[in-house]
Design an enzyme around this catalytic site. Structure first.
Site, short mmCIF file in Angstrom:
data_model
loop_
_atom_site.label_atom_id
_atom_site.label_comp_id
_atom_site.label_asym_id
_atom_site.label_seq_id
_atom_site.Cartn_x
_atom_site.Cartn_y
_atom_site.Cartn_z
N TYR A 239 -14.95 16.39 -17.02
CA TYR A 239 -15.37 14.99 -17.09
C TYR A 239 -16.53 14.76 -16.11
O TYR A 239 -16.48 15.23 -14.96
CB TYR A 239 -14.16 14.13 -16.73
CG TYR A 239 -14.42 12.64 -16.71
CD1 TYR A 239 -14.56 11.92 -17.89
CD2 TYR A 239 -14.52 11.95 -15.51
CE1 TYR A 239 -14.79 10.56 -17.86
CE2 TYR A 239 -14.74 10.59 -15.47
CZ TYR A 239 -14.88 9.90 -16.66
OH TYR A 239 -15.10 8.56 -16.62
N ASP B 244 -6.16 18.63 -15.47
CA ASP B 244 -6.48 17.26 -15.88
C ASP B 244 -6.09 17.18 -17.35
O ASP B 244 -6.77 17.72 -18.22
CB ASP B 244 -7.98 17.00 -15.68
CG ASP B 244 -8.39 15.59 -16.11
OD1 ASP B 244 -7.65 14.95 -16.88
OD2 ASP B 244 -9.47 15.15 -15.69
N LYS C 211 -6.75 5.92 -20.03
CA LYS C 211 -6.96 6.38 -21.40
C LYS C 211 -5.67 6.24 -22.20
O LYS C 211 -5.12 5.17 -22.27
CB LYS C 211 -7.50 7.81 -21.38
CG LYS C 211 -8.61 8.04 -20.33
CD LYS C 211 -9.91 7.31 -20.61
CE LYS C 211 -10.88 7.32 -19.45
NZ LYS C 211 -11.17 8.62 -18.86
N ARG D 63 0.84 -1.21 0.00
CA ARG D 63 0.00 0.00 0.00
C ARG D 63 0.87 1.25 0.00
O ARG D 63 0.57 2.24 -0.66
CB ARG D 63 -0.98 -0.01 1.19
CG ARG D 63 -1.82 1.24 1.27
CD ARG D 63 -3.17 1.13 1.98
NE ARG D 63 -3.21 0.20 3.08
CZ ARG D 63 -2.68 0.40 4.29
NH1 ARG D 63 -2.01 1.52 4.55
NH2 ARG D 63 -2.79 -0.51 5.23
C1 LIG Z 1 -11.72 9.08 -17.67
C2 LIG Z 1 -11.40 10.42 -17.18
C3 LIG Z 1 -11.29 10.66 -15.79
C4 LIG Z 1 -11.53 9.59 -14.77
O1 LIG Z 1 -10.60 8.57 -14.87
P1 LIG Z 1 -10.91 7.03 -14.48
O2 LIG Z 1 -9.61 6.38 -14.77
O3 LIG Z 1 -12.03 6.57 -15.36
O4 LIG Z 1 -11.26 7.01 -13.04
C5 LIG Z 1 -10.97 11.95 -15.40
N1 LIG Z 1 -10.79 12.94 -16.29
C6 LIG Z 1 -10.90 12.74 -17.63
C7 LIG Z 1 -10.69 13.88 -18.56
C8 LIG Z 1 -11.21 11.48 -18.12
O5 LIG Z 1 -11.33 11.29 -19.44
#
Ligand SMILES: *Cc1c(COP(=O)(O)O)cnc(C)c1O
Length: 378
Positions: A98, A170, A195, A46
Site C-alpha cells: 500500500y 497486512d 476497508k 487512551r
Molecule cells: C488502506 C490501507 C492501509 C492504510 O489504512 P488506513 O486505514 O487508510 O490508514 C494499509 N494497508 C492496506 C492494504 C490498505 O488498503
C-alpha cells in the site's frame, strides 16, 4: 463457533449495566475510582475504553487470534508494529505494498534508523535472499495493492522462521473471511478496518492481532503512550459493520468474479488481474489459502492514460474514489490518484502503468456494475 456466527456474536455480551444487546458508545474520557487504587478495569480512555474493548474482543474472535489492539488508522497500526523495532534493525517487505505503507517506511521510519528491502514476496526464495543478520521483521501483503500479487503465507512464514524472524501480514484485502494468516504460520496480522472490516466508508481505523501476549503488551503500551486510538463512536460503527462481514465478503467475491470475467473478454481491455482467474500467476496459491477471491480487481486498458482518464470520467454508478472495501463500487486510477506521488519511472518499473485501473467491486447487483462499466467503456 463457525465463522459466520463469530462475525455476529464473538466478543459481544449484553451490556452488564442495562442488558443492551448492542454495546453502548462509552463516550467518556475518564472513569471514577471506587476508592484509591480500585477502579472497574478502566481509568482513562487512551489506555482503554469499554466500547473499544468489545471491538477488540470481537476482532480477536473473528480473526481467531488471542489478542487484538485497535488503532486510529491502518497506518497507525502498521506504525505501532514497526515501533517495536530498534534503530539499526532491518525489514524485508513485499514490493507492492500500500502506498501509505511504503511512504511511512521510506520517508519517516528510515530517518529513525530502520532500513527496508523490498522484494516480490510471491517468490519466497527472494524473501530468504533478502534476509540479513539484522533483519527483525518480514512484512507482506497478500493480495497486494494494486497489483493483487499473491504470497504463499505458509511458505514465507517458513522462510522467516528459519531465520528466527516473525512474519507480519497486512491482511486488509483478504479479511479473516477469506484468509486467516495466523492459521498459515504468520505471527502478526494487521488490518485497515477502514476497508472491509467496517465496510461502509464511515470510519478510519486499524487493528493488530496475534497470539503472542508479550508482543501484544507492546501494542497496548503504544496505545497508551502514543494515543493513536480509535474513538468510541468509530469502534461502535466498526462493530456494526463486522456483523455482516461474512455476508458482504461472499457477495464482494461473487461480484468480483463476475466483473473480472466480463472484463477479461472485453475488446478494449488489455489485461485483467484477479486472483480468481486461472490466468493469475498466484491463482493456485490463492485457491489453496483463501476461501474466495474478494472484490479487488485491477485491469489495464488498451489506449494508455487517455483511455484510463476517459473511463474514470464516464462511469456513473462506480464512484471515482481513493478507498476500497466498502459496499459501494469504487474505481481508482493509481497513476493520477493513489500512486501519483511515485515517480513515473518507478511506477512503470513496478507495473503500475498509466492505463491501470483499480476496481473495488461493491455489493450492488453485478448486472448494474457491469452495465455501468460497459457504457463507460464505449
Ligand atoms: C488502506 C490501507 C492501509 C492504510 O489504512 P488506513 O486505514 O487508510 O490508514 C494499509 N494497508 C492496506 C492494504 C490498505 O488498503
Amino acid at each position: 463457533m463457525h465463522f459466520d456466527t463469530r462475525c455476529v456474536r464473538a466478543g459481544v455480551q449484553p451490556d452488564p449495566t442495562t442488558g443492551a444487546i448492542v454495546p453502548p458508545i462509552y463516550q467518556s474520557a475518564t472513569y471514577v475510582l471506587e476508592e484509591v487504587g480500585r477502579d472497574k478495569g478502566f481509568d482513562y480512555t487512551r489506555s482503554s475504553n469499554p466500547t473499544r474493548a468489545v471491538l477488540e474482543a470481537a476482532l480477536s474472535g473473528v480473526e481467531g487470534a488471542a489478542h487484538c489492539a485497535t488503532f486510529a488508522s491502518g497506518m497507525s497500526a502498521v506504525d505501532a508494529v514497526l515501533r517495536t523495532l530498534d534503530a539499526g534493525d532491518h525489514v524485508v517487505s513485499s514490493d507492492d505494498v500500500y502506498g501509505g505503507v511504503s511512504r511511512l517506511f521510506n520517508t519517516i521510519l528510515a530517518r529513525h534508523g530502520l532500513s527496508f528491502t523490498y522484494v516480490d514476496s510471491s517468490f519466497p526464495e527472494r524473501v530468504a535472499d533478502a534476509i540479513r543478520p539484522n533483519t527483525r521483521l518480514v512484512w507482506i501483503e497478500t493480495p497486494t495493492n494494486p497489483l493483487l500479487k499473491v504470497s504463499d503465507v505458509a511458505a514465507v512464514a517458513a522462510v522467516a522462521h528459519a531465520a528466527g524472524i516473525p512474519l507480519g501480514v497486512d491482511s486488509t484485502f483478504a479479511t479473516p473471511a477469506l484468509l486467516r494468516p495466523l492459521e498459515w504460520g504468520a505471527d502478526i496480522v494487521m488490518h485497515s478496518t477502514t476497508k472491509y472490516l467496517s465496510g461502509h466508508n464511515q470510519i478510519i481505523g486499524g487493528a493488530v492481532l496475534s497470539d503472542d501476549a508479550a508482543f501484544q503488551e507492546k501494542m497496548r503500551y503504544q496505545q497508551k503512550s502514543i494515543g493513536a486510538i480509535p474513538s468510541p463512536f468509530d469502534c461502535w460503527l466498526t462493530l456494526a459493520g463486522l456483523k455482516t462481514l461474512s455476508l458482504r465478503m461472499a457477495r464482494h467475491s461473487e461480484n468480483g468474479m463476475a466483473v473480472a470475467r466480463y472484463l477479461s473478454v472485453h475488446s478494449k481491455v488489455a489485461r485483467v488481474t484477479y486472483p480468481g482467474l486461472k490466468s493469475h500467476p498466484g491463482h493456485a496459491v490463492a485457491k489453496q489459502q483463501m476461501s474466495a477471491f474478494g472484490g479487488m480487481i485491477s485491469f489495464e486498458l488498451k489506449g494508455g492514460l487517455e483511455a484510463g482518464r476517459s473511463l474514470m470520467n464516464s462511469v456513473r454508478l462506480c464512484s471515482l474514489a481513493e478507498s476500497l472495501g466498502a459496499v459501494e463500487t469504487m474505481i481508482t486510477h493509481p497513476a493520477t490518484m493513489t500512486h501519483a506521488d511515485v515517480p513515473r519511472e518507478e511506477r512503470l518499473a513496478r507495473g503500475l502503468t498509466d492505463s491501470l485501473v483499480r476496481l473495488s467491486v461493491g455489493i450492488e447487483s453485478a448486472d448494474d456494475i457491469i452495465a455501468d462499466l460497459d457504457a463507460a467503456l464505449h
